[in-house]
Motif scaffolding. Structure first.
Motif, PDB file in Angstrom:
ATOM      1  N   ARG A 156       1.001  -0.967   0.128  1.00 14.54           N
ATOM      2  CA  ARG A 156       0.039   0.636   0.507  1.00 14.54           C
ATOM      3  C   ARG A 156       1.171   1.543   0.002  1.00 14.54           C
ATOM      4  NH1 ARG A 156      -4.231  -0.276   4.683  1.00 14.54           N
ATOM      5  NH2 ARG A 156      -4.917   1.415   3.932  1.00 14.54           N
ATOM      6  N   LEU A 157       2.211   1.231   1.024  1.00 19.85           N
ATOM      7  CA  LEU A 157       2.910   2.546   0.938  1.00 19.85           C
ATOM      8  C   LEU A 157       3.388   2.469  -0.140  1.00 19.85           C
ATOM      9  CD1 LEU A 157       4.983   4.647   2.183  1.00 19.85           C
ATOM     10  CD2 LEU A 157       6.300   2.842   2.483  1.00 19.85           C
ATOM     11  N   LEU A 158       3.860   1.260  -0.987  1.00 18.25           N
ATOM     12  CA  LEU A 158       4.976   2.158  -2.536  1.00 18.25           C
ATOM     13  C   LEU A 158       3.724   2.191  -3.449  1.00 18.25           C
ATOM     14  CD1 LEU A 158       7.193  -1.122  -2.095  1.00 18.25           C
ATOM     15  CD2 LEU A 158       6.957   1.305  -1.756  1.00 18.25           C
ATOM     16  N   TYR A 159       2.340   1.845  -3.242  1.00 19.22           N
ATOM     17  CA  TYR A 159       1.390   2.328  -4.203  1.00 19.22           C
ATOM     18  C   TYR A 159       1.657   3.818  -3.989  1.00 19.22           C
ATOM     19  CZ  TYR A 159      -2.982   2.925  -7.478  1.00 19.22           C
ATOM     20  OH  TYR A 159      -3.544   3.340  -8.020  1.00 19.22           O
ATOM     21  N   GLN A 160       0.982   3.962  -2.796  1.00 22.70           N
ATOM     22  CA  GLN A 160       0.488   5.525  -2.555  1.00 22.70           C
ATOM     23  C   GLN A 160       2.269   7.097  -2.969  1.00 22.70           C
ATOM     24  OE1 GLN A 160      -2.087   6.966  -1.934  1.00 22.70           O
ATOM     25  NE2 GLN A 160      -2.982   4.852  -1.342  1.00 22.70           N
ATOM     26  N   ILE A 161       3.291   6.088  -3.192  1.00 24.84           N
ATOM     27  CA  ILE A 161       4.166   7.076  -3.819  1.00 24.84           C
ATOM     28  C   ILE A 161       4.390   6.811  -5.173  1.00 24.84           C
ATOM     29  CG2 ILE A 161       6.131   6.779  -3.462  1.00 24.84           C
ATOM     30  CD1 ILE A 161       6.586   5.460  -1.288  1.00 24.84           C
ATOM     31  N   SER A 162       3.819   5.462  -5.863  1.00 22.88           N
ATOM     32  CA  SER A 162       4.447   5.201  -7.338  1.00 22.88           C
ATOM     33  C   SER A 162       3.130   6.429  -8.025  1.00 22.88           C
ATOM     34  CB  SER A 162       3.518   3.918  -7.780  1.00 22.88           C
ATOM     35  OG  SER A 162       2.148   3.845  -7.399  1.00 22.88           O
ATOM     36  N   LYS A 163       1.560   7.155  -7.136  1.00 21.31           N
ATOM     37  CA  LYS A 163       0.648   7.892  -7.864  1.00 21.31           C
ATOM     38  C   LYS A 163       1.184   9.181  -7.594  1.00 21.31           C
ATOM     39  CE  LYS A 163      -2.968   7.120  -5.019  1.00 21.31           C
ATOM     40  NZ  LYS A 163      -3.427   6.555  -3.922  1.00 21.31           N
ATOM     41  N   GLU A 164       2.604   9.663  -7.052  1.00 19.96           N
ATOM     42  CA  GLU A 164       2.662  11.239  -6.945  1.00 19.96           C
ATOM     43  C   GLU A 164       4.067  10.518  -7.713  1.00 19.96           C
ATOM     44  OE1 GLU A 164       2.205  13.439  -3.952  1.00 19.96           O
ATOM     45  OE2 GLU A 164       1.101  12.457  -3.229  1.00 19.96           O
ATOM     46  N   ILE A 165       5.540  10.088  -8.261  1.00 17.25           N
ATOM     47  CA  ILE A 165       6.724  10.124  -8.451  1.00 17.25           C
ATOM     48  C   ILE A 165       7.371   8.667  -9.150  1.00 17.25           C
ATOM     49  CG2 ILE A 165       6.767  11.504  -6.481  1.00 17.25           C
ATOM     50  CD1 ILE A 165       9.132   9.699  -5.552  1.00 17.25           C
ATOM     51  N   LEU A 166       8.169   8.961  -9.668  1.00 17.55           N
ATOM     52  CA  LEU A 166       8.597   7.361 -10.575  1.00 17.55           C
ATOM     53  C   LEU A 166       9.561   7.178  -9.472  1.00 17.55           C
ATOM     54  CD1 LEU A 166       8.772   8.819 -14.139  1.00 17.55           C
ATOM     55  CD2 LEU A 166       6.813   7.066 -13.056  1.00 17.55           C
ATOM     56  N   PHE A 167       9.476   6.062  -9.670  1.00 17.00           N
ATOM     57  CA  PHE A 167      10.470   5.604  -8.802  1.00 17.00           C
ATOM     58  C   PHE A 167      11.083   3.625  -9.566  1.00 17.00           C
ATOM     59  CE2 PHE A 167       6.888   4.127  -5.950  1.00 17.00           C
ATOM     60  CZ  PHE A 167       7.627   2.718  -5.508  1.00 17.00           C
ATOM     61  N   ASN A 168      12.224   3.494  -8.738  1.00 17.93           N
ATOM     62  CA  ASN A 168      12.612   1.721  -8.589  1.00 17.93           C
ATOM     63  C   ASN A 168      12.657   1.863  -7.353  1.00 17.93           C
ATOM     64  OD1 ASN A 168      13.216   2.909 -11.856  1.00 17.93           O
ATOM     65  ND2 ASN A 168      13.282   1.416 -12.426  1.00 17.93           N
ATOM     66  N   ILE A 169      12.111  -0.048  -7.547  1.00 19.69           N
ATOM     67  CA  ILE A 169      12.560  -0.987  -6.051  1.00 19.69           C
ATOM     68  C   ILE A 169      13.553  -1.770  -6.125  1.00 19.69           C
ATOM     69  CG2 ILE A 169      12.333  -2.710  -5.077  1.00 19.69           C
ATOM     70  CD1 ILE A 169       8.896  -2.678  -5.943  1.00 19.69           C
ATOM     71  N   ALA A 170      14.679  -1.508  -5.924  1.00 14.54           N
ATOM     72  CA  ALA A 170      16.699  -1.793  -5.629  1.00 14.54           C
ATOM     73  C   ALA A 170      16.131  -3.406  -4.607  1.00 14.54           C
ATOM     74  CB  ALA A 170      17.292  -0.637  -5.512  1.00 14.54           C
ATOM     75  N   TYR A 171      15.262  -3.323  -3.986  1.00 14.89           N
ATOM     76  CA  TYR A 171      15.676  -4.449  -2.861  1.00 14.89           C
ATOM     77  C   TYR A 171      14.357  -4.423  -2.212  1.00 14.89           C
ATOM     78  CZ  TYR A 171      16.180  -7.041   1.161  1.00 14.89           C
ATOM     79  OH  TYR A 171      16.301  -8.162   2.123  1.00 14.89           O
ATOM     80  N   ILE A 172      13.316  -6.261  -1.643  1.00 17.00           N
ATOM     81  CA  ILE A 172      11.851  -6.060  -1.031  1.00 17.00           C
ATOM     82  C   ILE A 172      11.810  -7.232  -0.270  1.00 17.00           C
ATOM     83  CG2 ILE A 172      11.117  -6.684  -3.188  1.00 17.00           C
ATOM     84  CD1 ILE A 172       8.456  -5.038  -1.547  1.00 17.00           C
ATOM     85  N   SER A 173      11.864  -7.607   1.274  1.00 21.66           N
ATOM     86  CA  SER A 173      11.960  -8.711   1.695  1.00 21.66           C
ATOM     87  C   SER A 173      10.792  -7.442   3.150  1.00 21.66           C
ATOM     88  CB  SER A 173      13.631  -9.064   2.076  1.00 21.66           C
ATOM     89  OG  SER A 173      13.309  -8.504   3.258  1.00 21.66           O
ATOM     90  N   GLY A 174      10.315  -9.416   3.615  1.00 16.05           N
ATOM     91  CA  GLY A 174       9.119  -9.053   4.460  1.00 16.05           C
ATOM     92  C   GLY A 174       8.689 -10.176   4.968  1.00 16.05           C
ATOM     93  N   GLY A 175       8.442 -10.409   6.523  1.00 15.57           N
ATOM     94  CA  GLY A 175       8.127 -11.146   6.945  1.00 15.57           C
ATOM     95  C   GLY A 175       9.136 -12.408   7.020  1.00 15.57           C
TER      96      GLY A 175
END
Length: 328
Positions: free
Chosen positions: A79-98
């Motif tokens: 959800r956080l990443l989607y909110q950011i994507s609605k306003e600016i362009l960015f790329n993911i360089a790393y992601i993990s969880g759990g």
């Protein structure tokens, strides 16, 4: 399992494996693990990077505690990443969880790259989002925290793959899906997006799916497969184990109730568990067998502090002898 039903002639199965005296289990969930893969598409990173770290959630067992609707750090990161994507362009360089697919994830982190002019905007959006999460989960998870850190990376995932990850995290089903119509308050089917794994080759979203009705378990798997197909990801399943579905007409259940009341003067609790029991595996092999599960009071099960009430064992022994006598 390798059990051959032809060698068994009994019509009743007493499973002495429950953990609370006076509570008789009559159903358990089956389960399956779903893995969704996205192949990494790397490119050089030329922009600054930020690490976003969500933590402070309580987590819990994905079967027993899924009904509490606690925050799932992986879903919140989506959800956080989607909110950011609605306003600016960015790329993911790393992601993990759990940590485990059968545990509600308490933490998730990601690194994104974006133009330096966007860094403050990202921080503002992230702070606003975490305040929204704090409000939404003010009862279940009031201690949600977001940490933001400037970092450096040399490569990033493509914009196309970044969008796929964000879409999957937001659209992937999660949490309680259906409630039992037979037992009040019992979760019938659910799933938990428990782990985001990251390595050089791929990003993997791992979900633990549970249901006491096989067709509902299959339906959840199908939804994930359809979603994966639409987003050009690969979906696989493994570690399938069967459910023990509630039987409306059970002679042994009624006999256990009557026997328990005869001894104690009140009715026991008839319940089910949104987790696995041996009864699921045995029911798959012996479909005509009437089953029930019960046991003495156990505490801190599956920990070094596990212990058992001796007086409860004695009480259960008296019940078991009386039940066997009444079965004749």
């Amino acid at each position: 399992i390798a059990l051959e039903p032809k060698y068994l002639s009994g019509k009743v199965l007493l499973n002495i494996d429950s953990e609370e005296e006076g509570v008789f289990l009559v159903s358990c969930a089956g389960g399956i693990t779903s893995n969704v893969y996205i192949s990494n598409q790397w490119e050089s990173a030329k922009n600054p990077a930020l690490k976003l770290y969500i933590k402070g959630l309580k987590g819990g067992h994905s079967g027993m505690e899924i009904i509490k609707q606690k925050g799932n750090a992986n879903k919140l990161m989506g959800r956080l990443l989607y909110q950011i994507s609605k306003e600016i362009l960015f790329n993911i360089a790393y992601i993990s969880g759990g940590a485990k697919n059968n545990a509600i994830p308490r933490e998730a982190e990601t690194i994104i790259t974006t133009d330096s002019k966007n860094l403050e905007t990202v921080k503002q959006i992230a702070e606003n989002a975490i305040n929204i999460f704090k409000n939404e989960f003010r009862v279940q998870d009031p201690d949600i925290v977001l940490e933001i850190e400037d970092v450096k990376v040399e490569k990033q995932l493509s914009k196309d793959e970044t969008n796929k990850i964000i879409s999957l995290l937001n659209l992937m089903p999660n949490g309680v899906q259906t409630m039992s119509k037979n037992i009040d308050g019992l979760v019938e089917s659910s799933l938990n997006l428990g782990v985001i794994e990251f390595n050089e080759e791929k990003v993997t979203l791992i979900s633990a799916i549970r249901s006491s009705v096989k067709t509902l378990k299959d339906e959840i798997v199908d939804r994930i497969k359809i979603l994966s197909l639409l987003l050009e990801a690969k979906a696989e399943t493994h570690s399938d184990y069967p459910e023990w579905q509630y039987e409306p007409d059970s002679v042994i259940r009624e006999l256990c109730i009557a026997t328990f009341k005869e001894i104690h003067g009140y009715n026991p609790k008839i319940d089910a568990i949104h987790a696995g029991l041996e009864c699921g595996l045995l029911k798959e092999k012996m479909q005509d067998v009437d089953m029930i599960s019960f046991g003495p009071n156990l505490y801190d099960v599956h920990t070094p502090e596990e212990h058992m009430s001796i007086s409860s064992v004695q009480s259960l022994w008296i019940f078991l002898k009386k039940l066997l006598k009444n079965m004749k």
